[in-house]
Design a protein around this motif. Sequence first.
Motif, short mmCIF file in Angstrom:
data_model
loop_
_atom_site.label_atom_id
_atom_site.label_comp_id
_atom_site.label_asym_id
_atom_site.label_seq_id
_atom_site.Cartn_x
_atom_site.Cartn_y
_atom_site.Cartn_z
N ASP A 141 0.76 6.82 -0.21
CA ASP A 141 0.01 5.83 0.57
C ASP A 141 -1.28 5.54 -0.19
O ASP A 141 -2.14 6.41 -0.33
CB ASP A 141 -0.29 6.39 1.96
CG ASP A 141 -0.93 5.37 2.89
OD1 ASP A 141 -1.84 4.63 2.43
OD2 ASP A 141 -0.54 5.30 4.07
N ALA A 176 6.62 10.01 -1.67
CA ALA A 176 6.17 8.81 -0.98
C ALA A 176 4.66 8.84 -0.97
O ALA A 176 4.06 9.85 -0.59
CB ALA A 176 6.73 8.76 0.44
N LYS A 209 0.80 -1.22 0.00
CA LYS A 209 0.00 0.00 0.00
C LYS A 209 0.84 1.28 0.00
O LYS A 209 0.32 2.36 -0.22
CB LYS A 209 -0.94 0.01 1.19
CG LYS A 209 -1.88 -1.21 1.21
CD LYS A 209 -2.70 -1.33 -0.07
CE LYS A 209 -3.66 -2.50 0.00
NZ LYS A 209 -4.48 -2.63 -1.21
N HIS A 210 2.14 1.15 0.25
CA HIS A 210 3.03 2.31 0.20
C HIS A 210 3.86 2.23 -1.07
O HIS A 210 4.30 1.16 -1.47
CB HIS A 210 3.92 2.35 1.44
CG HIS A 210 3.18 2.58 2.71
ND1 HIS A 210 2.82 3.83 3.15
CD2 HIS A 210 2.70 1.70 3.63
CE1 HIS A 210 2.16 3.73 4.30
NE2 HIS A 210 2.07 2.45 4.61
#
Length: 336
Positions: free
Chosen positions: A227, A225, A209-210
């Motif tokens: 999510d 980054a 999920k990241h």
Amino acid sequence: MTKRILLALLTTLVLAGAAITYTVHAMGERPDRQQADASVLVDRSGAVRLDEPGRLVFRNTAPGPDHGKVASVSLADPTGPRRISALSCDRFYVSAGAGLCLASAPGPLPSAVAVFVDKELREVRRVELAGMPNRAKLSPDGLMASWTTFVTGDTYTTPGTFSTRTGIMDRAQDQLYSNIEGIPLLLAGERHHAEDINYWGVTFARGNKHFYATVATGGRTHLVAGDYDAWEARTLRENAECPSLSPDGTRLAFKKRVSTDGARPWREHVLDLATMTETPLAETRSVDDQAAWLDARTVAYSLPNERGGSDVWAVPADGSGAPRLLVPSGASPSST
């Protein structure tokens, strides 16, 4: 009589030269129509499988009828005989016995298709896309997928002159975001809205999920980054493109713009995510690729060759050593 013979001979040579020139020109235009490269050894006795450990899977760029097809070699002997499949792709990636094939699609406008395949390269799902194939990636367990296409036909060489479409698909939930440009973006800690936002080059962390990716806006590129569950992204640093996460999740290989020279703009680096320290790799040629980690110590990527195709190279991920030719006439590497 002698003059006639000489004239006939000269005419023959001229016609032969014209024929050779035409043939070379035609071969340069269509690699798939060229004569097969005799230096590339092909193993016809084995099939390409994505669940066989110790194999490097790549796109075959050798001229001939197998140009563009997914192939594999033994990592223990990468210059040895290659197995070649019937699947043709512009970009390919393998993870956890699953494959993602990004390929051009016929039609009046540039279009592409993302084809998911199983361990035997049998199609299990496809997604139709706009634009020209550029990047493809799967998560470590193969359940998350991402791809990037160019929708204008341009390249990354000149910032601000191209437009991309990057999609993310959760295969387990059968959920697709065909364009992630709408994901809320924090730039330097503040919510950023702009018409020129472009994402590309997604790479997934374990747990799926990241993810990390490149975003361009305002004439600058940033490493972000993201999510997936929270549906948000934040910038981490400037000037980092096409990230690729290491197997242990602690480092990112990326290309950094180091020159305004359009022919040699980038150099491959590795970023330590804990300290945010970057290390330039021993490869000093400009790498326009989303590199792949072969293991915790080695990064692989493709570079153009003098034959009109590309070769797969490898370099240590700690900045030491020197680049080595891994697979001639290959591109888009990933390991099983």
